[in-house]
Scaffold this active site. Structure first.
Site, mmCIF file in Angstrom:
data_model
loop_
_atom_site.group_PDB
_atom_site.id
_atom_site.type_symbol
_atom_site.label_atom_id
_atom_site.label_comp_id
_atom_site.label_asym_id
_atom_site.label_seq_id
_atom_site.Cartn_x
_atom_site.Cartn_y
_atom_site.Cartn_z
ATOM 1 N N SER A 179 16.486 -40.436 12.343
ATOM 2 C CA SER A 179 15.914 -41.727 12.725
ATOM 3 C C SER A 179 14.482 -41.755 12.206
ATOM 4 C CB SER A 179 15.898 -41.834 14.252
ATOM 5 O OG SER A 179 15.000 -42.839 14.677
ATOM 6 N N TYR A 228 14.335 -38.616 22.875
ATOM 7 C CA TYR A 228 14.899 -39.070 21.593
ATOM 8 C C TYR A 228 14.023 -38.605 20.433
ATOM 9 C CZ TYR A 228 17.162 -42.346 18.318
ATOM 10 O OH TYR A 228 17.850 -42.905 17.261
HETATM 11 P P1 NAD Z 1 26.384 -46.487 18.736
HETATM 12 O O1 NAD Z 1 26.077 -46.473 20.199
HETATM 13 O O2 NAD Z 1 27.025 -47.681 18.126
HETATM 14 O O3 NAD Z 1 27.249 -45.202 18.352
HETATM 15 C C1 NAD Z 1 27.064 -43.962 18.959
HETATM 16 C C2 NAD Z 1 28.343 -43.170 18.832
HETATM 17 O O4 NAD Z 1 28.158 -41.916 19.467
HETATM 18 C C3 NAD Z 1 29.540 -43.837 19.513
HETATM 19 O O5 NAD Z 1 30.696 -43.609 18.744
HETATM 20 C C4 NAD Z 1 29.624 -43.095 20.842
HETATM 21 O O6 NAD Z 1 30.923 -43.095 21.412
HETATM 22 C C5 NAD Z 1 29.234 -41.709 20.376
HETATM 23 N N1 NAD Z 1 28.817 -40.833 21.456
HETATM 24 C C6 NAD Z 1 27.867 -41.039 22.403
HETATM 25 N N2 NAD Z 1 27.835 -39.979 23.242
HETATM 26 C C7 NAD Z 1 28.780 -39.092 22.802
HETATM 27 C C8 NAD Z 1 29.234 -37.817 23.250
HETATM 28 N N3 NAD Z 1 28.713 -37.216 24.332
HETATM 29 N N4 NAD Z 1 30.239 -37.227 22.553
HETATM 30 C C9 NAD Z 1 30.794 -37.832 21.477
HETATM 31 N N5 NAD Z 1 30.406 -39.024 21.010
HETATM 32 C C10 NAD Z 1 29.405 -39.640 21.673
HETATM 33 O O7 NAD Z 1 24.988 -46.167 18.035
HETATM 34 P P2 NAD Z 1 24.503 -46.237 16.512
HETATM 35 O O8 NAD Z 1 23.381 -47.180 16.492
HETATM 36 O O9 NAD Z 1 25.615 -46.396 15.560
HETATM 37 O O10 NAD Z 1 23.875 -44.774 16.389
HETATM 38 C C11 NAD Z 1 24.428 -43.723 15.625
HETATM 39 C C12 NAD Z 1 23.334 -42.727 15.289
HETATM 40 O O11 NAD Z 1 22.317 -43.381 14.537
HETATM 41 C C13 NAD Z 1 22.631 -42.123 16.507
HETATM 42 O O12 NAD Z 1 22.371 -40.752 16.270
HETATM 43 C C14 NAD Z 1 21.337 -42.915 16.587
HETATM 44 O O13 NAD Z 1 20.316 -42.196 17.210
HETATM 45 C C15 NAD Z 1 21.065 -43.123 15.108
HETATM 46 N N6 NAD Z 1 20.152 -44.248 14.814
HETATM 47 C C16 NAD Z 1 20.448 -45.528 15.184
HETATM 48 C C17 NAD Z 1 19.558 -46.570 14.879
HETATM 49 C C18 NAD Z 1 19.836 -48.004 15.243
HETATM 50 O O14 NAD Z 1 18.932 -48.837 15.103
HETATM 51 N N7 NAD Z 1 21.036 -48.376 15.667
HETATM 52 C C19 NAD Z 1 18.380 -46.261 14.209
HETATM 53 C C20 NAD Z 1 18.105 -44.949 13.841
HETATM 54 C C21 NAD Z 1 19.010 -43.940 14.153
#
Ligand code: NAD
Length: 261
Positions: free
Chosen positions: A143, A156
């Site tokens: 991130s 985080y």
């Molecule tokens: P999201 O909530 O859509 O997806 C998260 C996924 O992780 C889901 O499939 C959920 O079921 C799974 N998950 C959560 N807890 C879990 C566990 N204990 N065991 C197994 N699976 C688990 O979120 P996203 O935005 O797609 O985020 C994905 C990654 O990208 C994360 O690591 C997040 O920190 C990172 N990220 C997101 C953003 C953003 O703006 N959306 C920005 C930077 C980084």
């Protein structure tokens, strides 16, 4: 198709960025193991859709990324089912926002476990097979918060900085084995989760949709545009190609200029 006869695991791929990465790897011919929580029927529909859309095999692992044994079993199961794990994408992640002195201990532990330790366990389990085959691609979704901080996100930001450090360390250890280890650091990505926050924030702060997007959500993102899940997935696919063989230990920003500031 650059990933034919390769097998991939993408953690946290039942929605958002992970699902886009899993589908993009499958589009390149990889068999994929998807993972994450959610409605069983919806997950099964996504799994079969990957098989139908791309003519690959797709499996689902319900492994909880906060549990070391389940993570290591997920990797072992994927190796047994497909013969190898060639591409590992550590993507599962959660967030919690609170002042440090009020940050719930269990939330801290959970975020460190899912956002950081899970990547350690998955890498540790996948590396012996990758080393033996002299080929591997390990990619973690970090991130912008792996490079800069924001208030109230102590767990985080700590976990994501940790992912960047783990990436560099693993890259050095694996550099002579044909295995690259990198992380992608998105800024704000347009996901259903982000979209759902907009109406509430409009109401709570008496702002227009444009004000919420520009002045609240994208305040730190100079382009004033969201990253898309497909853009993140395209970079992940590129990192699996031969052209990316010398990219290792990198923390690649995709944040509309956020961390340039
Ligand atoms: P999201 O909530 O859509 O997806 C998260 C996924 O992780 C889901 O499939 C959920 O079921 C799974 N998950 C959560 N807890 C879990 C566990 N204990 N065991 C197994 N699976 C688990 O979120 P996203 O935005 O797609 O985020 C994905 C990654 O990208 C994360 O690591 C997040 O920190 C990172 N990220 C997101 C953003 C953003 O703006 N959306 C920005 C930077 C980084």
């Amino acid at each position: 198709m650059s990933l034919q006869s390769r097998n991939a695991i993408v953690t946290g791929s039942t929605s958002g960025i992970g699902l886009a990465i899993a589908r993009a790897l499958a589009r390149e011919g990889a068999n994929v193991t998807i993972n994450g929580f959610g409605d069983a029927a919806a997950i099964e529909a996504e799994r079969t859709k990957i098989e139908k859309d791309f003519g690959v095999k797709a499996a689902y692992s319900a492994a909880d990324m906060s549990k070391a044994e389940e993570i290591r079993a997920m990797v072992a199961d994927a190796e047994k089912a497909f013969g190898s794990v060639d591409v590992l994408v550590n993507n599962a992640g959660i967030q919690h926002v609170a002042p440090i002195e009020e940050f719930p201990i269990e939330k801290w532990n959970q975020i460190i476990a899912i956002n950081l330790s899970a990547a350690f366990h998955a890498i540790a389990a996948a590396v012996p097979g990758m080393k033996a085959r002299k080929w591997g691609r390990i990619i973690s979704t970090a991130s912008a918060h792996s490079k800069v901080a924001s208030p109230f996100k102590s767990a985080y930001v700590s976990a994501k900085h940790g992912v960047a450090g783990l990436t560099k360390t693993a890259a050095l250890e694996l550099a002579t084995f044909g295995i690259t280890v990198n992380c992608i650091s998105p800024g704000y990505v347009w996901t259903p989760l982000v979209e759902k926050q907009i109406p509430d924030t409009m109401a709570a702060r008496n702002l227009t949709r444009e004000q919420v997007i520009n002045d609240v959500l994208l305040t730190a993102q100079p382009t004033k545009e969201f990253v898309t899940v497909d853009e993140v997935a395209a970079l992940a696919v590129f990192l699996t190609t031969d052209a990316a063989a010398q990219i290792t230990g990198a923390n690649l920003s995709m944040d509309g200029g956020w961390t340039a500031a």
